[in-house]
Motif scaffolding. Structure first.
Motif, PDB file in Angstrom:
ATOM      1  N   PRO A 127       0.780  -1.236   0.000  1.00 28.97           N
ATOM      2  CA  PRO A 127       0.000   0.000   0.000  1.00 28.97           C
ATOM      3  C   PRO A 127       0.811   1.284   0.000  1.00 28.97           C
ATOM      4  N   LEU A 128       2.120   1.210   0.162  1.00 25.08           N
ATOM      5  CA  LEU A 128       2.927   2.430   0.223  1.00 25.08           C
ATOM      6  C   LEU A 128       2.878   3.143  -1.128  1.00 25.08           C
ATOM      7  N   LYS A 129       2.547   4.408  -1.102  1.00 24.86           N
ATOM      8  CA  LYS A 129       2.220   5.097  -2.351  1.00 24.86           C
ATOM      9  C   LYS A 129       3.432   5.386  -3.222  1.00 24.86           C
ATOM     10  N   ASN A 130       4.631   5.376  -2.670  1.00 20.60           N
ATOM     11  CA  ASN A 130       5.810   5.695  -3.471  1.00 20.60           C
ATOM     12  C   ASN A 130       6.624   4.467  -3.868  1.00 20.60           C
ATOM     13  N   SER A 131       6.066   3.275  -3.724  1.00 23.43           N
ATOM     14  CA  SER A 131       6.820   2.057  -4.019  1.00 23.43           C
ATOM     15  C   SER A 131       6.725   1.696  -5.502  1.00 23.43           C
ATOM     16  N   GLY A 175       6.948  -5.541  -8.373  1.00 25.47           N
ATOM     17  CA  GLY A 175       8.006  -5.942  -7.467  1.00 25.47           C
ATOM     18  C   GLY A 175       8.389  -7.397  -7.687  1.00 25.47           C
ATOM     19  N   PHE A 176       9.297  -7.874  -6.888  1.00 29.44           N
ATOM     20  CA  PHE A 176       9.601  -9.311  -6.894  1.00 29.44           C
ATOM     21  C   PHE A 176       8.439 -10.103  -6.302  1.00 29.44           C
ATOM     22  N   THR A 177       7.728  -9.482  -5.360  1.00 24.29           N
ATOM     23  CA  THR A 177       6.531 -10.111  -4.816  1.00 24.29           C
ATOM     24  C   THR A 177       5.346  -9.186  -5.029  1.00 24.29           C
ATOM     25  N   ASN A 178       4.205  -9.770  -5.351  1.00 26.13           N
ATOM     26  CA  ASN A 178       2.980  -9.024  -5.565  1.00 26.13           C
ATOM     27  C   ASN A 178       2.406  -8.579  -4.223  1.00 26.13           C
ATOM     28  N   GLU A 179       1.348  -7.783  -4.264  1.00 28.12           N
ATOM     29  CA  GLU A 179       0.781  -7.255  -3.035  1.00 28.12           C
ATOM     30  C   GLU A 179       0.305  -8.356  -2.103  1.00 28.12           C
ATOM     31  N   ASP A 180      -0.151  -9.480  -2.669  1.00 28.31           N
ATOM     32  CA  ASP A 180      -0.611 -10.586  -1.820  1.00 28.31           C
ATOM     33  C   ASP A 180       0.525 -11.488  -1.353  1.00 28.31           C
ATOM     34  N   SER A 214      10.992   0.774  -2.707  1.00 28.61           N
ATOM     35  CA  SER A 214      10.834  -0.574  -3.272  1.00 28.61           C
ATOM     36  C   SER A 214       9.962  -1.450  -2.367  1.00 28.61           C
ATOM     37  N   GLY A 215       9.193  -0.839  -1.512  1.00 30.34           N
ATOM     38  CA  GLY A 215       8.351  -1.583  -0.575  1.00 30.34           C
ATOM     39  C   GLY A 215       9.048  -1.784   0.744  1.00 30.34           C
ATOM     40  N   GLY A 216      10.017  -2.673   0.749  1.00 30.06           N
ATOM     41  CA  GLY A 216      10.941  -2.811   1.852  1.00 30.06           C
ATOM     42  C   GLY A 216      10.360  -3.306   3.154  1.00 30.06           C
ATOM     43  N   LEU A 217      11.064  -2.982   4.234  1.00 33.13           N
ATOM     44  CA  LEU A 217      10.730  -3.502   5.558  1.00 33.13           C
ATOM     45  C   LEU A 217       9.346  -3.050   6.012  1.00 33.13           C
ATOM     46  N   GLN A 218       8.936  -1.828   5.648  1.00 35.83           N
ATOM     47  CA  GLN A 218       7.620  -1.348   6.063  1.00 35.83           C
ATOM     48  C   GLN A 218       6.508  -2.176   5.414  1.00 35.83           C
ATOM     49  N   THR A 219       6.718  -2.586   4.167  1.00 32.75           N
ATOM     50  CA  THR A 219       5.717  -3.426   3.502  1.00 32.75           C
ATOM     51  C   THR A 219       5.675  -4.816   4.126  1.00 32.75           C
ATOM     52  N   LEU A 220       6.830  -5.366   4.479  1.00 38.31           N
ATOM     53  CA  LEU A 220       6.839  -6.664   5.157  1.00 38.31           C
ATOM     54  C   LEU A 220       6.146  -6.561   6.508  1.00 38.31           C
ATOM     55  N   LEU A 221       6.352  -5.464   7.205  1.00 35.26           N
ATOM     56  CA  LEU A 221       5.686  -5.256   8.491  1.00 35.26           C
ATOM     57  C   LEU A 221       4.177  -5.131   8.284  1.00 35.26           C
ATOM     58  N   TRP A 222       3.765  -4.457   7.217  1.00 40.12           N
ATOM     59  CA  TRP A 222       2.333  -4.353   6.893  1.00 40.12           C
ATOM     60  C   TRP A 222       1.732  -5.731   6.613  1.00 40.12           C
ATOM     61  N   ARG A 223       2.452  -6.557   5.863  1.00 35.88           N
ATOM     62  CA  ARG A 223       1.942  -7.904   5.591  1.00 35.88           C
ATOM     63  C   ARG A 223       1.783  -8.710   6.871  1.00 35.88           C
ATOM     64  N   ALA A 224       2.640  -8.433   7.831  1.00 37.44           N
ATOM     65  CA  ALA A 224       2.592  -9.185   9.088  1.00 37.44           C
ATOM     66  C   ALA A 224       1.549  -8.639  10.055  1.00 37.44           C
ATOM     67  N   ASP A 279       3.253   5.750   5.500  1.00 40.44           N
ATOM     68  CA  ASP A 279       3.891   6.266   4.302  1.00 40.44           C
ATOM     69  C   ASP A 279       4.996   7.240   4.676  1.00 40.44           C
ATOM     70  N   MET A 280       6.119   7.100   3.992  1.00 38.78           N
ATOM     71  CA  MET A 280       7.192   8.073   4.144  1.00 38.78           C
ATOM     72  C   MET A 280       6.711   9.428   3.614  1.00 38.78           C
ATOM     73  N   GLY A 281       6.974  10.495   4.351  1.00 42.07           N
ATOM     74  CA  GLY A 281       6.586  11.822   3.912  1.00 42.07           C
ATOM     75  C   GLY A 281       5.147  12.188   4.188  1.00 42.07           C
ATOM     76  N   ASP A 282       4.422  11.350   4.903  1.00 42.70           N
ATOM     77  CA  ASP A 282       3.042  11.657   5.274  1.00 42.70           C
ATOM     78  C   ASP A 282       3.038  12.876   6.207  1.00 42.70           C
ATOM     79  N   PRO A 283       2.348  13.981   5.840  1.00 38.40           N
ATOM     80  CA  PRO A 283       2.353  15.170   6.711  1.00 38.40           C
ATOM     81  C   PRO A 283       1.837  14.891   8.116  1.00 38.40           C
ATOM     82  N   ALA A 284       0.999  13.869   8.249  1.00 39.03           N
ATOM     83  CA  ALA A 284       0.483  13.530   9.576  1.00 39.03           C
ATOM     84  C   ALA A 284       1.528  12.839  10.438  1.00 39.03           C
ATOM     85  N   HIS A 285       2.608  12.389   9.814  1.00 35.06           N
ATOM     86  CA  HIS A 285       3.668  11.681  10.537  1.00 35.06           C
ATOM     87  C   HIS A 285       5.022  12.233  10.084  1.00 35.06           C
TER      88      HIS A 285
END
Length: 442
Positions: free
Chosen positions: A99-103, A107-112, A148-158, A164-170
Motif C-alpha cells: 500500500p505504500l504510495k511511493n513504491s 516488485g519481486f513479490t505481488n501485493e498478496d 521498493s516496498g521494503g521492511l515497512q511493507t513486510l511489516l504491513w503484511r505481518a 507512508d514516508m513523507g506523510d504530513p500527519a507523521h
C-alpha cells in the motif's frame, strides 16, 4: 527542496571510544573467481579487488522478459559502464508491492505476497550479463526505505499496519521509528527470510548456475540502509532486536552460501544518530563496512547555492570518510563507499546542465579511495549513485508516474535526473574513467 531522499535527525557528538569487537573469520583468497576478504582487503584470485562501481538498482527490472522490461537497453547500459571501467554494480534483488504510495511496481513479490516470476527471471538475465562482462554485483535483499516496498511493507503484511514516508500527519522521524518494530516481529522477519532463501538458493534460469556457485555475486546485502530507528528512544527500544536480526541474517546467508561475502548496506554514523558504537556493533558479524554520503540530503550543502556552501560539504565529506576509515581499521575490515550522490549544478535535473560541483564531490571520494589503494588502507572502492544512462525523464516536471517504464538511477519517488549520471555526461565519465585507470581497471 520539497522532495527529500533520506532526511535524517541531525545529531552531534558521536560516541567516542567504541568497544572493539572481533571481526568475522577471515576468508582466504583462492583461484575460483569469488571475491573474498583478508583483513582489510577484498581479494579475488589472489589479488586485491579494487572496486570502481555504480548503483543500478533497476537492473532486474530491465532484465525482465515482460512488458516493463528492456533487455536490449540493459545490455547497452552494461556495455557503457564496462567501457568506463566499472567492475561492480549494486542492484536490488528485492521489491515488495503493497500500500505504500511511493513504491515501485511491479516488485519481486505481488501485493498478496506471491512471487512475480518475471522479476526473478529478470534478475537472472541481469546477473548473466554482468558475469559476461567480468563484473560483480552486490545483491540487496530488502530496503529500509519505501521506494521498493521494503521492511515497512513486510511489516504491513505481518500486522496490517503501515506508514507512508513523507506523510504530513507523521513528520520525520516518524517513518524510521515506524520501521524499527520490524526487527522484533517474528512474522515480518519470517517473510524477509522467505525471500532471502528463494534468492540465495536460486539457480539462474539463463545460465543454469546456482547463485551460490556464481563468482559474479560479490556479496549478499541485508538491505538498503537499514537503520535501528529514528529517534534515540526508539533506537534504544529496538537496538538489541536490530543486532539480532543482523546477526541471524548473516548466519542464515552463510549457512546457505559459504562462498560469498555478507554486507549490511549501512550508511554509517548518519544512519545511527551519530553513534560509532552502533556502527561498530552492527558490523561484528559482517564482512565489510559501508558508508553512504549525501551532502544535500544531510544539509551540508544548499542546492541553490552550491558555490557558497561547497566548503562545508567538502570538509564534512572528508571528516566522514576519516571517521569510517578509522572504524574499518579498528575492526580490521574493508570499507566501501557504496553510495555517494551530489546534485547537478543549480540542482537542475536535465542532462543538458553542467556537473561542475558533482565532479568536485566525486573527486573527493575518488581521492580518498586512491590514497587508500596506495597506502594499504581499508577503503577498497566505491559505488556512485547512480547510473541513468540513456534514460530521460518522461515528463517535463521530472516526476515519475505509475506505469512509466524509463527506469533510471533516481528512484520513482525522486525527481528523475536528480542524482543519476546520464550517458552524455562526458565530464563525469572522463572522471570515472581516469579513476578506473588509476585502479588498473581501464
Amino acid at each position: 527542496m520539497t522532495i527529500d531522499r533520506r532526511k535524517f535527525l541531525a545529531t552531534t557528538g558521536a560516541l567516542a571510544g567504541a568497544a572493539l569487537l572481533p571481526g568475522c573469520s577471515t576468508i582466504g583468497g583462492t583461484e575460483n573467481g569469488f571475491v573474498t576478504r583478508e583483513g582489510m582487503k577484498l581479494m579475488r584470485d589472489g589479488n586485491p579487488y579494487r572496486i570502481v562501481g555504480a548503483n543500478m538498482w533497476y537492473a532486474a527490472w530491465l532484465g525482465a522478459d515482460a512488458p516493463y522490461g528492456n533487455r536490449a537497453r540493459l545490455t547497452r547500459e552494461l556495455d557503457r559502464l564496462q567501457a568506463a571501467g566499472i567492475n561492480n554494480l549494486r542492484i536490488m534483488a528485492s521489491g515488495e508491492e503493497g500500500p505504500l504510495k511511493n513504491s515501485i511496481k511491479p516488485g519481486f513479490t505481488n501485493e498478496d505476497g506471491t512471487d512475480n516470476t518475471a522479476q526473478f527471471d529478470g534478475l537472472d538475465f541481469a546477473m548473466a550479463e554482468i558475469a559476461k562482462r567480468g563484473m560483480t554485483a552486490v545483491l540487496v535483499l530488502s530496503n529500509f526505505w519505501e521506494w521498493s516496498g521494503g521492511l515497512q511493507t513486510l511489516l504491513w503484511r505481518a500486522t496490517g499496519d503501515y506508514m507512508d514516508m513523507g506523510d504530513p500527519a507523521h513528520p520525520w522521524p516518524a517513518f524510521p521509528d515506524a520501521n524499527a518494530p520490524f526487527y522484533a516481529s517474528s512474522q515480518a522477519r519470517a517473510l524477509y527470510d522467505e525471500h532471502l532463501r528463494k534468492i540465495v538458493t536460486r539457480t539462474n534460469s539463463i545460465t543454469g548456475i546456482r547463485y551460490v556457485d556464481d563468482p559474479a555475486v560479490m556479496s549478499w546485502q541485508h538491505a538498503n540502509e537499514p537503520r535501528p530507528g529514528g529517534t534515540d528512544g526508539q533506537i534504544a527500544a529496538y537496538e538489541e532486536s536490530y543486532y539480532d536480526w543482523i546477526d541471524e541474517t548473516a548466519a542464515t546467508i552463510r549457512d546457505l552460501d559459504p562462498n560469498h561475502l555478507v554486507s549490511l548496506g549501512h550508511e554509517g554514523t548518519m544512519g545511527a544518530n551519530g553513534s560509532e558504537e552502533i556502527v561498530t556493533r552492527a558490523h561484528r558479524n559482517i564482512d565489510y563496512l559501508t558508508a553512504h554520503i549525501w551532502p544535500l540530503n544531510w544539509s551540508w550543502v544548499s542546492g541553490d547555492d552550491l558555490p557558497g556552501t561547497w566548503p562545508t560539504a567538502e570538509k564534512n565529506t572528508r571528516d566522514y570518510l576519516e571517521v569510517h576509515e578509522r572504524l574499518a581499521r579498528d575492526l580490521d575490515k574493508p570499507l566501501l563507499v557504496e553510495e555517494f550522490g551530489f546534485p547537478r549544478d543549480e540542482e537542475a535535473y536535465s542532462p543538458d546542465t553542467t556537473t561542475q560541483f558533482r565532479q568536485r564531490f566525486y573527486g573527493e571520494i575518488y581521492d580518498a579511495v586512491e590514497a587508500s589503494w596506495d597506502n594499504g588502507g581499508p577503503i577498497m572502492g566505491s559505488n556512485f549513485w547512480a547510473w541513468n544512462g540513456e534514460a530521460r525523464a518522461a515528463h517535463p516536471d521530472a516526476k515519475f508516474r505509475d506505469g512509466d517504464l524509463v527506469y533510471m538511477g533516481d528512484p520513482p519517488h525522486e525527481p528523475q535526473g536528480w542524482y543519476g549520471n546520464f550517458d552524455t555526461d562526458e565530464g563525469m565519465l572522463s572522471l570515472i574513467r581516469a579513476h578506473a585507470k588509476k585502479g588498473g581497471l581501464a
